[in-house]
Design a protein around this motif. Sequence first.
Motif, PDB file in Angstrom:
ATOM      1  N   HIS A  57      25.549  16.757  22.113  1.00 11.52           N
ATOM      2  CA  HIS A  57      25.123  15.612  22.925  1.00 11.52           C
ATOM      3  C   HIS A  57      24.364  14.572  22.104  1.00 11.52           C
ATOM      4  N   ARG A  58      24.501  14.674  20.783  1.00  9.98           N
ATOM      5  CA  ARG A  58      23.901  13.717  19.849  1.00  9.98           C
ATOM      6  C   ARG A  58      22.398  13.546  20.048  1.00  9.98           C
ATOM      7  N   LEU A  59      21.769  14.660  20.375  1.00 12.13           N
ATOM      8  CA  LEU A  59      20.323  14.656  20.550  1.00 12.13           C
ATOM      9  C   LEU A  59      19.613  15.108  19.283  1.00 12.13           C
ATOM     10  N   SER A  60      20.390  15.617  18.343  1.00 12.40           N
ATOM     11  CA  SER A  60      19.845  16.050  17.063  1.00 12.40           C
ATOM     12  C   SER A  60      20.765  15.524  15.979  1.00 12.40           C
ATOM     13  N   THR A  61      20.244  14.706  15.097  1.00 11.45           N
ATOM     14  CA  THR A  61      21.081  14.122  14.055  1.00 11.45           C
ATOM     15  C   THR A  61      20.747  14.659  12.666  1.00 11.45           C
ATOM     16  N   ASP A  62      19.721  15.480  12.583  1.00 11.19           N
ATOM     17  CA  ASP A  62      19.311  16.008  11.290  1.00 11.19           C
ATOM     18  C   ASP A  62      20.162  17.209  10.896  1.00 11.19           C
ATOM     19  N   GLU A  63      20.457  17.327   9.608  1.00 11.29           N
ATOM     20  CA  GLU A  63      21.200  18.490   9.126  1.00 11.29           C
ATOM     21  C   GLU A  63      20.388  19.766   9.353  1.00 11.29           C
ATOM     22  N   VAL A  64      19.093  19.673   9.132  1.00  5.47           N
ATOM     23  CA  VAL A  64      18.198  20.780   9.434  1.00  5.47           C
ATOM     24  C   VAL A  64      17.570  20.462  10.788  1.00  5.47           C
ATOM     25  N   LYS A  65      17.933  21.252  11.783  1.00  7.25           N
ATOM     26  CA  LYS A  65      17.489  20.979  13.147  1.00  7.25           C
ATOM     27  C   LYS A  65      16.012  21.329  13.330  1.00  7.25           C
ATOM     28  N   PHE A  66      15.315  20.504  14.071  1.00  8.59           N
ATOM     29  CA  PHE A  66      13.942  20.827  14.428  1.00  8.59           C
ATOM     30  C   PHE A  66      13.941  22.024  15.380  1.00  8.59           C
ATOM     31  N   LEU A  67      14.811  21.993  16.394  1.00 10.67           N
ATOM     32  CA  LEU A  67      14.984  23.125  17.311  1.00 10.67           C
ATOM     33  C   LEU A  67      16.417  23.620  17.198  1.00 10.67           C
ATOM     34  N   ASP A  68      16.553  24.899  16.945  1.00 13.36           N
ATOM     35  CA  ASP A  68      17.879  25.520  16.893  1.00 13.36           C
ATOM     36  C   ASP A  68      17.908  26.700  17.855  1.00 13.36           C
ATOM     37  N   GLN A  69      17.046  27.669  17.622  1.00 12.35           N
ATOM     38  CA  GLN A  69      16.889  28.805  18.523  1.00 12.35           C
ATOM     39  C   GLN A  69      15.470  28.761  19.087  1.00 12.35           C
ATOM     40  N   VAL A  70      15.371  28.849  20.397  1.00 14.30           N
ATOM     41  CA  VAL A  70      14.073  28.803  21.064  1.00 14.30           C
ATOM     42  C   VAL A  70      13.785  30.174  21.675  1.00 14.30           C
ATOM     43  N   PRO A  71      12.794  30.896  21.133  1.00  5.54           N
ATOM     44  CA  PRO A  71      12.427  32.195  21.706  1.00  5.54           C
ATOM     45  C   PRO A  71      11.301  32.045  22.734  1.00  5.54           C
ATOM     46  N   ILE A  72      11.418  32.776  23.813  1.00  9.03           N
ATOM     47  CA  ILE A  72      10.339  32.840  24.803  1.00  9.03           C
ATOM     48  C   ILE A  72      10.053  34.313  25.055  1.00  9.03           C
ATOM     49  N   ARG A  73       8.875  34.753  24.644  1.00 10.76           N
ATOM     50  CA  ARG A  73       8.466  36.145  24.848  1.00 10.76           C
ATOM     51  C   ARG A  73       7.525  36.186  26.044  1.00 10.76           C
ATOM     52  N   PHE A  74       7.759  37.136  26.932  1.00 16.02           N
ATOM     53  CA  PHE A  74       6.986  37.219  28.170  1.00 16.02           C
ATOM     54  C   PHE A  74       6.902  38.672  28.614  1.00 16.02           C
ATOM     55  N   GLY A  75       6.002  38.942  29.530  1.00 11.22           N
ATOM     56  CA  GLY A  75       5.823  40.286  30.048  1.00 11.22           C
ATOM     57  C   GLY A  75       6.192  40.385  31.508  1.00 11.22           C
ATOM     58  N   ILE A  76       6.714  41.543  31.885  1.00  8.87           N
ATOM     59  CA  ILE A  76       7.004  41.849  33.282  1.00  8.87           C
ATOM     60  C   ILE A  76       6.075  42.987  33.686  1.00  8.87           C
ATOM     61  N   THR A  77       5.269  42.731  34.712  1.00  7.27           N
ATOM     62  CA  THR A  77       4.305  43.734  35.164  1.00  7.27           C
ATOM     63  C   THR A  77       4.703  44.364  36.497  1.00  7.27           C
ATOM     64  N   ASP A  78       5.632  43.754  37.206  1.00  6.76           N
ATOM     65  CA  ASP A  78       6.014  44.222  38.537  1.00  6.76           C
ATOM     66  C   ASP A  78       7.527  44.345  38.604  1.00  6.76           C
ATOM     67  N   ASP A  79       8.033  45.573  38.550  1.00  6.03           N
ATOM     68  CA  ASP A  79       9.487  45.756  38.548  1.00  6.03           C
ATOM     69  C   ASP A  79      10.117  45.565  39.927  1.00  6.03           C
ATOM     70  N   GLU A  80       9.308  45.161  40.912  1.00  2.66           N
ATOM     71  CA  GLU A  80       9.815  44.848  42.250  1.00  2.66           C
ATOM     72  C   GLU A  80       9.904  43.335  42.479  1.00  2.66           C
ATOM     73  N   ALA A  81       9.475  42.535  41.510  1.00  5.11           N
ATOM     74  CA  ALA A  81       9.388  41.083  41.694  1.00  5.11           C
ATOM     75  C   ALA A  81      10.571  40.355  41.065  1.00  5.11           C
ATOM     76  N   HIS A  82      10.778  39.129  41.521  1.00  6.97           N
ATOM     77  CA  HIS A  82      11.736  38.214  40.905  1.00  6.97           C
ATOM     78  C   HIS A  82      10.981  37.399  39.864  1.00  6.97           C
ATOM     79  N   TYR A  83      11.411  37.469  38.625  1.00  4.15           N
ATOM     80  CA  TYR A  83      10.861  36.653  37.548  1.00  4.15           C
ATOM     81  C   TYR A  83      11.893  35.584  37.207  1.00  4.15           C
ATOM     82  N   HIS A  84      11.429  34.350  37.115  1.00  3.05           N
ATOM     83  CA  HIS A  84      12.304  33.239  36.736  1.00  3.05           C
ATOM     84  C   HIS A  84      11.652  32.547  35.547  1.00  3.05           C
ATOM     85  N   VAL A  85      12.357  32.512  34.405  1.00  2.18           N
ATOM     86  CA  VAL A  85      11.810  31.941  33.169  1.00  2.18           C
ATOM     87  C   VAL A  85      12.748  30.834  32.696  1.00  2.18           C
TER      88      VAL A  85
END
Length: 119
Positions: free
Chosen positions: A76-104
Motif C-alpha cells: 500500500h506504499r506506506l513504507s518506501t524504505d528498503e529497511v522497514k521501520f516496522l516489519d514484524q510487530v510482536p504483542i506479548r500479553f497474559g491471559i488470567t481468565d480462561d473463561e473470558a473473551h480476550y480481544h487484542v
Amino acid sequence: MAAGYLTTHVLDTARGMPAPGIKIALYRVSGNNHKKITEAVTNADGRTDSPILPQGKVKQGHYELIFFCGDYLDQHRLSTDEVKFLDQVPIRFGITDDEAHYHVPLLLSPYGYSTYRGS
C-alpha cells in the motif's frame, strides 16, 4: 471445558480502514520458550475468519501475537524504505481468565502502532 477465546484484528490508521492480508502467528510463551499454536491471515474486514484461539483452547499464561506487517505496508506504499521501520510487530500479553473473551487488536501505521484489550 473453558469457554474463553481470543480474537484479533488489524486496523490501518494511516488509511483509515481495515488491513486485509496480514499474516498473524500466535505463540504460547514460557520463559524463553515459544510454542507456535496457530497462524491466520486477516480478511477484508481486517479480522481472522474465526477466533485465533477458539473456545476450549484458552489456558492461563503468556502469549505472543506476531503481526507480519512489512508486505502489507509495502503493497500500500506506506513504507518506501528498503529497511522497514516496522516489519514484524510482536504483542506479548497474559491471559488470567480462561473463561473470558480476550480481544487484542493492532492499530497500525507505517511508523507506529498501538494495542489494547478490547471486547
